[in-house]
Design an enzyme around this catalytic site. Sequence first.
Site, mmCIF file in Angstrom:
data_model
loop_
_atom_site.group_PDB
_atom_site.id
_atom_site.type_symbol
_atom_site.label_atom_id
_atom_site.label_comp_id
_atom_site.label_asym_id
_atom_site.label_seq_id
_atom_site.Cartn_x
_atom_site.Cartn_y
_atom_site.Cartn_z
ATOM 1 N N ASP A 1 0.822 -1.206 0.000
ATOM 2 C CA ASP A 1 0.000 0.000 0.000
ATOM 3 C C ASP A 1 0.859 1.260 0.000
ATOM 4 O OD1 ASP A 1 -2.551 -0.981 -0.102
ATOM 5 O OD2 ASP A 1 -2.947 -0.833 2.040
ATOM 6 N N LYS B 1 -3.154 3.527 -3.150
ATOM 7 C CA LYS B 1 -4.278 4.397 -3.492
ATOM 8 C C LYS B 1 -4.012 5.792 -2.950
ATOM 9 C CE LYS B 1 -7.540 0.555 -2.889
ATOM 10 N NZ LYS B 1 -8.674 0.058 -2.064
ATOM 11 N N MET C 1 -8.820 9.723 7.515
ATOM 12 C CA MET C 1 -9.258 10.083 6.144
ATOM 13 C C MET C 1 -10.289 11.211 6.186
ATOM 14 S SD MET C 1 -9.642 6.184 4.664
ATOM 15 C CE MET C 1 -10.721 5.677 6.022
#
Length: 271
Positions: A36, A62, A173
């Site tokens: 990741d 991502k 996030m």
Amino acid sequence: MSTGRVWLVGGGPGDPELITVKGLRLLEAADVIVVDRLAPRALLDELPRVLTGETEVIDVGKHPGHHPVRQSGINELIVEHALAGRDVVRLKGGDPYVLGRGGEEVAACVAAGVPVEVVPGVTSAVSVPSAAGIPLTHRGVARAFTVLSGHDDVTDLLGGVPGGPEHTVVLLMAIAGLAHTARALVAAGRPDDTPVAIIEDGFGPRQRTTLATLGTVAQVAAEAGVRNPAVVVVGDVVTLAPGWAGEVAGDQRMWRAAVRGRVTLTESARR
């Protein structure tokens, strides 16, 4: 051909030294590492089998608003390599089961008959605030905390979260929707002068802590140019941060943004 195994390894908050001993050993022996964006990538440059090309490294990182490999594709990739007889380490940031979609990857392996194991990691929800000197609980200040994803609207979730600044809320996030989330927290019963900390790039070279309140955080974050990755902490524990400067002077409050090696001051009106 025998089926390989899959390990979902939590790499911690980004500091290569914070991965578990078991996680490091699995990385050293892996045939394939699926990594990741927020995993401790510096570790890969030190692995002998990676340096010799014996271990294949596949980047599926991502970015906010940009997912070059969708989650379904990641699931398929892990299963495909395992069914081909390879031992796969899925290296993730934080802990695989804390807003990391690890459950979906485990389910994909189980459905395909692939042996899978989760190796826990140090979640950024707890470790990044600690790097900024903020405990999530503290005797006489806060006895509990809740971790929420700020990626989506949190309004419907707040009904089940105890109100008041003495219950710490940690948001992951959350930068893109920070203004809306702050308003939702106030609407759910938290005072608009509840302390807030935003810790960017925890354990990274640009680690920075920006302090504000629910009433001022959207403006302060915009002025400071806050960006991901970041962890947001809401509650009275923020006043324990080394850089806290919350003395009230009329309707003005000075908020200190503490950066490694320097301190900047941002002045914002209380709302």
